[in-house]
Design an enzyme around this catalytic site. Structure first.
Site, mmCIF file in Angstrom:
data_model
loop_
_atom_site.group_PDB
_atom_site.id
_atom_site.type_symbol
_atom_site.label_atom_id
_atom_site.label_comp_id
_atom_site.label_asym_id
_atom_site.label_seq_id
_atom_site.Cartn_x
_atom_site.Cartn_y
_atom_site.Cartn_z
ATOM 1 N N LYS A 572 -32.819 -74.961 -1.771
ATOM 2 C CA LYS A 572 -32.475 -75.126 -3.187
ATOM 3 C C LYS A 572 -32.770 -73.803 -3.854
ATOM 4 C CE LYS A 572 -35.448 -78.640 -3.382
ATOM 5 N NZ LYS A 572 -34.842 -79.696 -4.155
ATOM 6 N N LYS A 578 -39.805 -75.976 -8.670
ATOM 7 C CA LYS A 578 -39.421 -76.655 -7.431
ATOM 8 C C LYS A 578 -40.503 -76.527 -6.351
ATOM 9 C CE LYS A 578 -34.390 -76.076 -8.157
ATOM 10 N NZ LYS A 578 -33.739 -77.381 -7.891
ATOM 11 N N THR A 680 -29.760 -83.156 -6.356
ATOM 12 C CA THR A 680 -28.661 -83.752 -5.594
ATOM 13 C C THR A 680 -28.796 -83.389 -4.125
ATOM 14 O OG1 THR A 680 -27.295 -81.852 -6.188
ATOM 15 C CG2 THR A 680 -26.968 -83.878 -7.458
ATOM 16 N N LYS A 684 -28.017 -85.585 -0.466
ATOM 17 C CA LYS A 684 -27.275 -85.141 0.731
ATOM 18 C C LYS A 684 -28.107 -85.388 1.988
ATOM 19 C CE LYS A 684 -25.543 -81.442 -2.175
ATOM 20 N NZ LYS A 684 -25.818 -80.031 -2.511
HETATM 21 C C1 LIG Z 1 -26.666 -79.543 -3.400
HETATM 22 C C2 LIG Z 1 -26.827 -78.102 -3.605
HETATM 23 C C3 LIG Z 1 -27.731 -77.619 -4.549
HETATM 24 C C4 LIG Z 1 -28.644 -78.530 -5.361
HETATM 25 O O1 LIG Z 1 -29.847 -78.710 -4.645
HETATM 26 P P1 LIG Z 1 -31.155 -79.320 -5.337
HETATM 27 O O2 LIG Z 1 -32.073 -79.563 -4.188
HETATM 28 O O3 LIG Z 1 -30.741 -80.595 -5.985
HETATM 29 O O4 LIG Z 1 -31.660 -78.307 -6.283
HETATM 30 C C5 LIG Z 1 -27.847 -76.255 -4.719
HETATM 31 N N1 LIG Z 1 -27.098 -75.400 -3.992
HETATM 32 C C6 LIG Z 1 -26.228 -75.829 -3.058
HETATM 33 C C7 LIG Z 1 -25.456 -74.830 -2.273
HETATM 34 C C8 LIG Z 1 -26.056 -77.187 -2.844
HETATM 35 O O5 LIG Z 1 -25.166 -77.602 -1.923
#
Ligand SMILES: *Cc1c(COP(=O)(O)O)cnc(C)c1O
Length: 838
Positions: A572, A578, A680, A684
């Protein structure tokens, strides 16, 4: 003299015979594809038997697919027109689309035919896929959300168009040198972009600078003109957005800046030819580069230009289409149009729509405001105060003089409403004003967005509740029904079906493939968690995916990951909230355990951390360095050997996540509670069978509610506890009373990880030891390490872990953007579903 809003007129107007538009449908069979690919390759791209580059077959295939997408795009447009359907517009400064090829194949239903054709032609599809550069037109979660939304809207057959900016340079490419982040320009368009189509005939003129003039017409009506502006052209490029095998193809329209014709004439007549060309460059600068700040604003003039450029071009485009269909009759406009603002970045749309309706289309203030305040909807993405956009009134007035006047008028009318509701409460008036007073007065863009919108939403239950109680409390008191929640999601087409074909096939074999459009179907997998044979097959698929991730880590980090070990992953943006730092502290703790021979119940673990730091974010960059230096120490030590690895993956991006999420065991979602709006990435991982270790923050809470506490490793202070802890936070005392944390701090402070660079990590040490540390890293250390031990123990029971993994996938149904979009539509947009003729 009134200047033409669109100077593109190279041809006389002509009306071709209907036959011009009657084209036989393109074949979706292998033979038709094969013919088109070879034709594009040999003629359009001019390649022959000497071609040795996989790039050209990739491009030929992309063009063959684009034809089929554009064909459906046209049918979709006709279907929307025929239905007279209400339309929603998603306005976003970021669309983090990633690659298009695999997604286009999946949604068009052409995976198998294409694989067969390519095999016949001696080509490897994976190789072709790797020739596409990511469309990295976004920073992180906010931009990726916009991309997932578009996929789901097309799949749900909702009339939704995305509007954004076609940055020449996307998110920078990240390299690591001696533990330091190096930023390189991402010229993603260098080799062309076969997916887009330029539409110069829809160019629009955008005004900047100048001043306003007032005059009365013969009827005594007051009119405003914005004059002496320096104008820039906005030229649209359309990218087709296909739904999943349903004939619908929506549009993502991205604007590129270009110089106007008259732009350089003044200079040219004065004889300064070169200066005029330089001026042309300045115009085109507007869409040159994406600002690489995630969750922080930096008040640069060019950024405000980008924001207005997007808002104005998109609204003009929409209004022009309206006028062509309905003339100057706007009474049904609000009934048939809706704008969703992705954060405050496009919130110039509020005063800009007022300006267009007042000055260009002659509506009264009340009639214009009735339209604006019934069509705008605003999504907030953050609680961090440093991310809340403010624009200096001085800058705003220079760049957008007419907009500033309109904002002042909106504010005057708004404050009158507040005063009526709370007579004499001047403190409240000052708090709620769209203009922050002070030495350098500023426009509060979030407040502008709230006042101008009929809906304001957060992106997870906790986030929406905290907005109402905290940041936007006054506004919630005034308009409680405006506020709502829309928990984020991700599209399972990209993040499961396309990224994880092996797991997708195993799931479909068990419960059918309905989950591709109804993710809740995954609940049907839960009973299979008790089926030992199924768990074995699940484990085999996960192992293969871990091997694929290990190959990526080997290639990009030169570190050996053993797929038998626990893959512990945090990818992230790098940000203090974070808490990648908390993760490294745990790695150092494990390293100390190994070096001290504390090996009972030690689970071999491979830790992967990846993400970009904003180029100006000192602390985030120093944390990257700490990760890299600890990695060097850990990976070089034979004694640590098979027990622990740490790698920092450079250049984290969408196409990397497509390999990472399927190959991860443990998903690190460890933000300070109350700071991550939703997340998000967490969704995933879960969808792909990853188990979360996380705090009660953002959508983690809803993930845990869905999967159950037994299948989630919870730790840390709650958002409420975080707020009370702040007042009496004493990290020194915590370090002194926790021997594990004391040992970790002592190791860092001894300079063990920076022997050649004394003092390198002093700023990090100071941050952890500060009673003002906003992220409370030390406060959550003990609870984090304990949760990590529970996770490690759970992983040693491999069969039990597979059970948890299956149950995580099975419980991930809620986190599809299909659900999110249905909620936006049911509660905000109210669009009809429009079927498209095959
Ligand atoms: C999903 C995604 C994010 C968001 O990640 P978080 O853990 O929710 O901050 C950021 N960058 C990419 C390339 C992603 O695919």
């Amino acid at each position: 003299m009134k200047r033409d809003p669109n100077p593109f007129k190279p041809f006389a107007v002509s009306r071709p015979a209907p036959g011009m538009f009657e084209v036989p449908a393109l074949g979706m069979d292998a033979e038709s594809l094969d013919q088109d690919i070879r034709r594009y390759f040999g003629t359009f791209l001019g390649q022959d038997k000497h071609c040795r580059l996989a790039y050209y077959p990739y491009r030929a295939l992309a063009l063959a697919l684009r034809d089929r997408l554009l064909e459906r795009l046209k049918q979709t447009r006709y279907a929307y027109e025929e239905a007279g359907a209400k339309h929603a517009y998603y306005l976003s400064l970021e669309f983090l689309m990633g690659r298009t090829l695999n997604n286009a194949l999946l949604n068009l239903g052409l995976v198998e035919n294409t694989e067969n054709v390519l095999r016949q032609l001696g080509l490897d599809i994976e190789e072709l896929i790797d020739n596409e550069s990511d469309a990295g037109l976004g920073n992180g979660g906010l931009g990726r959300l916009a991309a997932c939304f578009l996929d789901s809207c097309a799949t749900l057959q909702l009339p939704v168009t995305g509007y954004g900016i076609r940055y020449e340079y996307g998110m920078f490419r990240q390299r690591i040198e001696n533990g330091r982040q190096i930023e390189e320009p991402d010229h993603w368009l260098r080799n062309g972009n076969p997916w887009e189509i330029e539409r110069p005939e829809h160019s629009r003129r955008i005004q900047f600078g100048g001043h306003t003039e007032y005059h009365r017409d013969a009827n005594g009506q007051l009119h405003v003109r914005w004059v002496d502006s320096k104008d820039v052209l906005a030229v649209p490029f359309d990218t087709p957005v296909p739904g999943y095998r349903n004939g619908t193809v929506n549009v993502l329209r991205l604007w590129k800046a270009a110089a106007t014709d008259e732009f350089d004439l003044g200079e040219f007549n004065a004889g300064s030819y070169t200066e005029s060309v330089a001026a042309k460059n300045a115009a085109e600068n507007i869409t040159m580069v994406l600002y690489p700040n995630d969750a922080s604003e930096n008040g640069k003039e060019l950024r405000l230009r980008q924001q207005y450029f997007l808002a104005s071009a998109s609204l003009q485009d929409i209004l022009q289409r309206w006028v062509l269909q309905h003339g100057k009759e706007f009474s049904r406009f609000a009934e048939l149009n809706c704008f969703q603002l992705n954060d405050t970045h496009p919130s110039c749309a509020v005063p800009e729509l007022m300006r267009l309706l007042l000055d260009e289309h002659g509506l009264s203030w009340d009639a214009a405001w009735a339209i604006v305040s019934r069509t705008m909807a605003y999504t907030n993405h953050t609680l961090l105060p440093e991310a809340l956009e403010k624009w200096s009134v001085r800058l705003f007035g220079q760049l957008l003089p007419r907009l500033l006047e309109i904002i002042y008028e909106i504010n005057a009318r708004f404050l009158k409403e507040v005063a009526r509701r709370w007579p004499g409460d001047n403190a409240r008036l000052a708090r709620m004003s769209l203009v922050e007073e002070g030495r350098d007065p500023a426009i509060r863009m979030a407040y502008l967005a709230i006042v101008g919108s009929f809906s304001v939403n957060g992106v997870a239950e906790l986030h929406s509740a905290l907005l109402q109680q905290g940041l936007f409390r006054d506004f919630h008191e005034l308009w409680p029904t405006k506020f709502n929640n829309k928990t984020n999601g991700v599209t399972q087409r990209r993040w499961l079906a396309s990224a994880n074909p092996r797991l997708a096939a195993l799931i479909s074999e068990r419960i059918g493939d309905g989950w591709v459009t109804r993710l809740d179907d995954l609940h049907g997998l839960a009973p299979s968690a008790d089926d030992a044979a199924f768990r074995t097959r699940w484990a085999e698929v996960r192992y293969a995916n871990k091997q694929r991730l290990a190959d990526l880590v080997k290639r990009d980090c030169h570190v050996d990951f053993d797929p038998q070990a626990l893959f512990d992953v945090q990818v992230k943006r790098i940000h203090e909230y974070k808490r990648q730092l908390l993760n490294v502290l745990h790695v150092i703790h494990l390293y100390a355990r190994i070096k001290n021979g504390e090996l009972t119940d030690f689970t071999p673990r491979c830790v992967l951390i990846g993400g970009k730091a904003a180029p100006g974010y000192f602390m985030a960059k120093r944390i990257i360095t700490l990760i890299c230096k600890v990695a060097d120490m850990v990976n070089d030590d034979a004694e640590v050997g098979g027990l622990l690895k740490l790698a920092f993956l450079p250049n984290y991006r969408v196409s990397a996540m497509e390999i990472i999420a399927p190959g991860s065991d443990l998903s690190e979602q460890i933000s300070t509670a109350g700071k991550e709006a939703s997340g998000t990435g967490n969704m995933k991982f879960m969808m792909n069978g990853g188990v979360t270790i996380g705090t009660l923050d953002g959508a983690n809470i809803e993930i845990r509610d869905e999967v159950g506490d037994d299948n989630f490793f919870l730790f840390g202070l709650t958002a409420e506890q975080v707020e009370v802890t702040r007042d009496h936070y004493n990290p020194e005392a915590i370090i002194d009373t926790d021997p594990d944390l004391a040992r970790v701090m002592a190791l860092i402070e001894s300079g063990h990880f920076n022997q050649l660079e004394p003092g390198l990590f002093d700023p990090v040490i100071k941050a952890i030891r500060s009673p003002h540390d906003p992220w409370l890293t030390a406060a959550d250390f003990r609870s984090y390490v304990d949760a990590q031990e529970r996770a490690a123990a759970a992983y040693r029971d491999r069969d039990g872990w597979m059970r948890m993994s299956i149950l995580n996938t099975a419980a991930s149904g809620k986190f599809s953007t299909d659900r999110t979009m249905r909620e936006y539509n049911a509660e905000i947009w109210h669009l009809p579903v429009v079927k498209v003729e095959a």
